[in-house]
Design an enzyme around this catalytic site. Structure first.
Site: not given
Length: 305
Positions: A186-188
């Site tokens: 996951y990331c922004t």
């Protein structure tokens, strides 16, 4: 006199771009004509950007950008903010949209990245955890300092200062025990995981997922009642965004250890590092002094998604 509603958009699109320099000129002209500010990166693999300005201008920008072949399915993520959250408009062409140092590994077709992790909608992420419990591993695809104020519960947070560090980190052997587990990156906004998931699969991770739309879409769906906890760091003058008034503060002040989610710039003009401080401690100028451990570059050319 009515004031136009201001917003910020975050987006990316992977598709072949034969002439990045020509696209850079087109994008800059388009943004200038609409009075938008922010950052856009273009490479032969596609486009990545975050822009602020009048909502109607941003809508016109999105419509025009979607006309480019391959960009018609870009997911524009909207949030509160203004063009004033960015000092200027910067449009650049680079060898990579996300600087992982894995340019030759990345293969892009008309439908996006080839060979990446399986995209899961937010509800599918929760279902995976419901079905497989503690077997599921959340793997943070951001710089480690971002996770200080928000992350998925029990997530693995690699010790990286920039995306350049990720390939070396996953090749270190630290995470070999995860190669047979379901790993949710996951990331922004999702872009860093597009590349990270390819790198992980190429290095033996068998079951790799990524959250469709990133933390932003997950937070919009579940607020602070899901598996995410804390605030989301963002690469503009807002510094962070929350998904609900019930946000949990997980950050710890670097001076007193108290709870906070507020980053502040180091006082040295030559240093671009951030210091996590509570309201009481930030009032003491010595807490913002530059330190030897500062990397002097976290926010320079930062990834925006």
């Amino acid at each position: 006199m009515a004031v136009d509603l201001q917003k910020i958009i975050l987006y990316y699109g992977f598709a072949p771009v034969p002439d990045p320099e020509a696209m850079k000129l087109w994008q800059r002209t388009l943004c200038e004509s609409l009075g938008l500010k922010g950052r856009i990166v273009i490479s032969k693999h596609g486009i990545n950007g975050t822009l602020g300005g009048d909502m109607e201008a941003l809508k016109k920008y999105a419509r025009a950008t979607k006309e480019y072949p391959g960009f018609n399915k870009i997911d524009f993520k909207w949030s509160d903010g203004t063009g004033n959250d960015f000092p200027r408009l910067r449009v650049r062409s680079r060898s990579e949209l996300v600087a992982f140092g894995a340019t030759e590994e990345l293969k892009v077709g008309p439908k996006g990245i080839i060979g990446g992790g399986k995209h899961l909608k937010p509800e599918e992420v929760n279902q995976l955890v419901s079905d497989r419990g503690d077997e599921v591993v959340f793997f943070d695809g951001r710089n480690a300092f971002e996770a200080k104020i928000g992350k998925f519960k029990n997530a693995v947070v690699p010790d990286v200062e920039t995306t350049h560090d990720f390939v070396k980190e996953i090749e270190s052997g630290k995470y070999d025990h995860l190669k047979d587990k379901p790993v949710v990156t996951y990331c922004t906004g999702g872009i860093r995981c597009e590349v990270l998931s390819v790198a992980m699969k190429n290095r033996g991770f068998q079951e790799v997922y990524q959250i469709k739309g990133g933390i932003v879409r997950y937070g919009e769906k579940y607020g602070d009642k899901g598996l995410w906890e804390g605030s989301l760091y963002v690469f503009d003058d807002r510094m962070k965004m929350d998904f609900s008034p019930e946000v949990k503060t997980i950050g710890e002040c670097e001076a007193c250890g108290g709870k906070t989610s507020n980053f502040h710039d180091c006082s040295s003009l030559a240093c671009r590092d951030l210091v996590l401080l509570c309201d009481e401690c930030v009032a003491k100028t010595e807490n913002l002094a530059c330190r030897p451990e500062h990397t002097r570059g976290k926010r320079i050319g930062a990834t925006v998604g």
